[in-house]
Scaffold this active site. Structure first.
Site, PDB file in Angstrom:
ATOM      1  N   GLU A  47      83.130  61.877  22.118  1.00 33.06           N
ATOM      2  CA  GLU A  47      83.416  63.000  21.212  1.00 33.06           C
ATOM      3  C   GLU A  47      84.856  63.513  21.367  1.00 33.06           C
ATOM      4  O   GLU A  47      85.375  64.222  20.510  1.00 33.06           O
ATOM      5  CB  GLU A  47      82.452  64.175  21.474  1.00 33.06           C
ATOM      6  CG  GLU A  47      81.015  63.940  21.007  1.00 33.06           C
ATOM      7  CD  GLU A  47      80.246  62.945  21.879  1.00 33.06           C
ATOM      8  OE1 GLU A  47      80.453  62.939  23.107  1.00 33.06           O
ATOM      9  OE2 GLU A  47      79.465  62.149  21.317  1.00 33.06           O
TER      10      GLU A  47
ATOM     11  N   ASP B  77      84.944  70.171  33.793  1.00 30.37           N
ATOM     12  CA  ASP B  77      85.176  70.996  32.602  1.00 30.37           C
ATOM     13  C   ASP B  77      86.026  72.227  32.934  1.00 30.37           C
ATOM     14  O   ASP B  77      85.990  72.728  34.057  1.00 30.37           O
ATOM     15  CB  ASP B  77      83.808  71.420  32.047  1.00 30.37           C
ATOM     16  CG  ASP B  77      83.895  71.890  30.609  1.00 30.37           C
ATOM     17  OD1 ASP B  77      84.966  71.744  29.986  1.00 30.37           O
ATOM     18  OD2 ASP B  77      82.887  72.409  30.101  1.00 30.37           O
TER      19      ASP B  77
ATOM     20  N   TRP C 202      91.620  76.908  31.823  1.00 28.56           N
ATOM     21  CA  TRP C 202      92.472  77.167  32.994  1.00 28.56           C
ATOM     22  C   TRP C 202      93.931  77.298  32.550  1.00 28.56           C
ATOM     23  O   TRP C 202      94.642  78.209  32.952  1.00 28.56           O
ATOM     24  CB  TRP C 202      92.319  76.024  33.995  1.00 28.56           C
ATOM     25  CG  TRP C 202      93.121  76.156  35.252  1.00 28.56           C
ATOM     26  CD1 TRP C 202      92.726  76.745  36.426  1.00 28.56           C
ATOM     27  CD2 TRP C 202      94.475  75.699  35.463  1.00 28.56           C
ATOM     28  NE1 TRP C 202      93.747  76.673  37.359  1.00 28.56           N
ATOM     29  CE2 TRP C 202      94.826  76.036  36.786  1.00 28.56           C
ATOM     30  CE3 TRP C 202      95.410  75.034  34.667  1.00 28.56           C
ATOM     31  CZ2 TRP C 202      96.070  75.729  37.336  1.00 28.56           C
ATOM     32  CZ3 TRP C 202      96.653  74.750  35.212  1.00 28.56           C
ATOM     33  CH2 TRP C 202      96.972  75.089  36.528  1.00 28.56           C
TER      34      TRP C 202
ATOM     35  N   ARG D 257      75.289  72.451  30.255  1.00 28.15           N
ATOM     36  CA  ARG D 257      74.689  71.451  29.373  1.00 28.15           C
ATOM     37  C   ARG D 257      75.200  70.080  29.777  1.00 28.15           C
ATOM     38  O   ARG D 257      76.147  69.971  30.558  1.00 28.15           O
ATOM     39  CB  ARG D 257      75.008  71.758  27.906  1.00 28.15           C
ATOM     40  CG  ARG D 257      76.471  71.922  27.620  1.00 28.15           C
ATOM     41  CD  ARG D 257      76.765  72.207  26.146  1.00 28.15           C
ATOM     42  NE  ARG D 257      78.189  72.411  25.999  1.00 28.15           N
ATOM     43  CZ  ARG D 257      78.785  73.597  26.060  1.00 28.15           C
ATOM     44  NH1 ARG D 257      78.073  74.694  26.230  1.00 28.15           N
ATOM     45  NH2 ARG D 257      80.096  73.700  25.963  1.00 28.15           N
ATOM     46  N   LEU D 258      74.574  69.040  29.207  1.00 31.14           N
ATOM     47  CA  LEU D 258      74.902  67.674  29.635  1.00 31.14           C
ATOM     48  C   LEU D 258      75.966  66.995  28.776  1.00 31.14           C
ATOM     49  O   LEU D 258      76.572  66.015  29.198  1.00 31.14           O
ATOM     50  CB  LEU D 258      73.640  66.805  29.653  1.00 31.14           C
ATOM     51  CG  LEU D 258      72.683  67.072  30.815  1.00 31.14           C
ATOM     52  CD1 LEU D 258      71.487  66.142  30.746  1.00 31.14           C
ATOM     53  CD2 LEU D 258      73.399  66.880  32.148  1.00 31.14           C
TER      54      LEU D 258
ATOM     55  N   LEU E 288      83.424  53.700  48.815  1.00 30.12           N
ATOM     56  CA  LEU E 288      83.039  54.530  47.660  1.00 30.12           C
ATOM     57  C   LEU E 288      83.308  53.798  46.342  1.00 30.12           C
ATOM     58  O   LEU E 288      84.378  53.208  46.162  1.00 30.12           O
ATOM     59  CB  LEU E 288      83.863  55.827  47.680  1.00 30.12           C
ATOM     60  CG  LEU E 288      83.709  56.739  46.464  1.00 30.12           C
ATOM     61  CD1 LEU E 288      82.372  57.491  46.516  1.00 30.12           C
ATOM     62  CD2 LEU E 288      84.855  57.748  46.374  1.00 30.12           C
TER      63      LEU E 288
ATOM     64  N   ARG F 213      97.224  73.046  26.904  1.00 28.49           N
ATOM     65  CA  ARG F 213      95.978  72.488  27.453  1.00 28.49           C
ATOM     66  C   ARG F 213      96.228  71.290  28.376  1.00 28.49           C
ATOM     67  O   ARG F 213      95.552  71.124  29.389  1.00 28.49           O
ATOM     68  CB  ARG F 213      95.058  72.047  26.310  1.00 28.49           C
ATOM     69  CG  ARG F 213      94.533  73.178  25.439  1.00 28.49           C
ATOM     70  CD  ARG F 213      93.700  72.626  24.288  1.00 28.49           C
ATOM     71  NE  ARG F 213      92.659  71.731  24.779  1.00 28.49           N
ATOM     72  CZ  ARG F 213      91.494  72.137  25.286  1.00 28.49           C
ATOM     73  NH1 ARG F 213      91.222  73.418  25.344  1.00 28.49           N
ATOM     74  NH2 ARG F 213      90.616  71.264  25.708  1.00 28.49           N
TER      75      ARG F 213
ATOM     76  N   HIS G 187      94.849  69.484  32.238  1.00 31.78           N
ATOM     77  CA  HIS G 187      94.395  68.124  32.554  1.00 31.78           C
ATOM     78  C   HIS G 187      95.234  67.537  33.696  1.00 31.78           C
ATOM     79  O   HIS G 187      94.718  66.829  34.552  1.00 31.78           O
ATOM     80  CB  HIS G 187      94.500  67.219  31.319  1.00 31.78           C
ATOM     81  CG  HIS G 187      93.631  67.668  30.178  1.00 31.78           C
ATOM     82  ND1 HIS G 187      92.330  68.071  30.354  1.00 31.78           N
ATOM     83  CD2 HIS G 187      93.875  67.790  28.839  1.00 31.78           C
ATOM     84  CE1 HIS G 187      91.809  68.407  29.179  1.00 31.78           C
ATOM     85  NE2 HIS G 187      92.730  68.253  28.247  1.00 31.78           N
TER      86      HIS G 187
END
Ligand code: FPP
Length: 255
Positions: free
Chosen positions: A82, A35, A40, A209-210, A146, A48, A52
């Site tokens: 969302e 997040d 940033w 928060r999740l 991994l 924005r 990313h």
């Protein structure tokens, strides 16, 4: 045995003294909510999407580090159910990121024995996103290093409702008795059915928060938050998260 792993040092990422992680106690599954990309970028007067793009570079560094220290599964929240509400140009950019990421980084993932997977409602993603991710999954499916697990169009509530419907349908067909429904069966209906549960959750940018991420799977995970925005997150922050994890006492409800 304590382990020290060197990581790339540059102006933006000066090397701090290694904390000395205990090799035998590395979290097996780390889940990250990446997040703060937008903030940033805003702080730098940039759009924005620039945040990313920078964040994608951080993903590369963190994947390398996770694979070096022996994390087994790294789940990254790249796009939530969302996130479709964001402006179209941002959604389009986010949907192109896996394409860009994999077009430059897939050879290294293959070399590092990384296996790419996804969780989320995959079939509604744009064709180019699906194509790039499918190709990466196919080319890495036999790797046993991994597991790099991208949460793409992922939402935990959607996932759980889907699981309930699957189970209810089996009951309706007479294949299953209600008394047979248990936690393990429910887990088997989730996207994560083949993965071990996360033992560490990291969220950057100061939010605590999740946000509909792995609500079931994180039941016993340790949570670790930092004010640092994702594009500024680096190996030293990750190392600190692992170090703090190693110094927590996990009791799983016992004493
Ligand atoms: C949240 O920050 C971040 C996202 C919704 C996208 C995360 C994606 C990446 C870091 C790149 C992923 C890379 C690959 C390879 C898929 P935000 O935009 O909500 O930030 P804000 O809260 O500051 O606005």
């Amino acid at each position: 045995m304590p382990i020290k792993f060197p990581f790339k040092k540059d102006k933006k990422h000066p090397r701090t003294e290694p904390l000395g992680l205990e090799e035998s106690h590395i979290p097996k599954h780390v889940a990250i909510i990446m997040d703060g990309n937008g903030r940033w970028a805003k702080n730098r007067g940039m759009p924005r999407i620039a945040g990313h793009k920078e964040g994608m570079g951080v993903v590369k560094r963190i994947v390398r580090y996770a694979s070096d220290v022996g994390v087994k599964v790294l789940t990254l929240y790249a796009f939530s159910t969302e996130n479709w509400k964001r402006p179209k140009n941002e959604v389009d950019f986010l949907m192109k990121l896996p394409v860009d990421f994999l077009s430059t980084y897939l050879p290294e993932l293959i070399e590092r024995n990384v296996q790419v997977r996804t969780i989320g409602d995959f079939d509604v993603l744009p064709a180019h996103t699906q194509k790039a991710v499918k190709e990466a999954m196919e080319k890495t499916k036999d790797n046993d290093g991994l597991i790099l697990n991208f949460a793409l169009n992922y939402g935990s509530r959607f996932e759980m409702v889907h699981a309930v419907k699957q189970i209810a349908s089996k009951v309706q067909q007479g294949e299953l008795d209600i008394s047979e429904i248990d936690e393990s069966m429910f887990s088997q209906e989730l996207y994560t059915s083949e993965l071990i549960e996360p033992d560490l959750l990291i969220r950057t940018s100061g939010e605590q928060r999740l946000s509909n991420f792995l609500l079931w799977q994180l039941a016993y995970a340790e949570f670790w938050f930092t004010e640092v925005y994702w594009p500024d997150f680096d190996e030293s922050h990750f190392e600190k998260a692992l170090y703090d994890f190693q110094n927590r006492k996990r009791r799983f409800g016992g004493v």
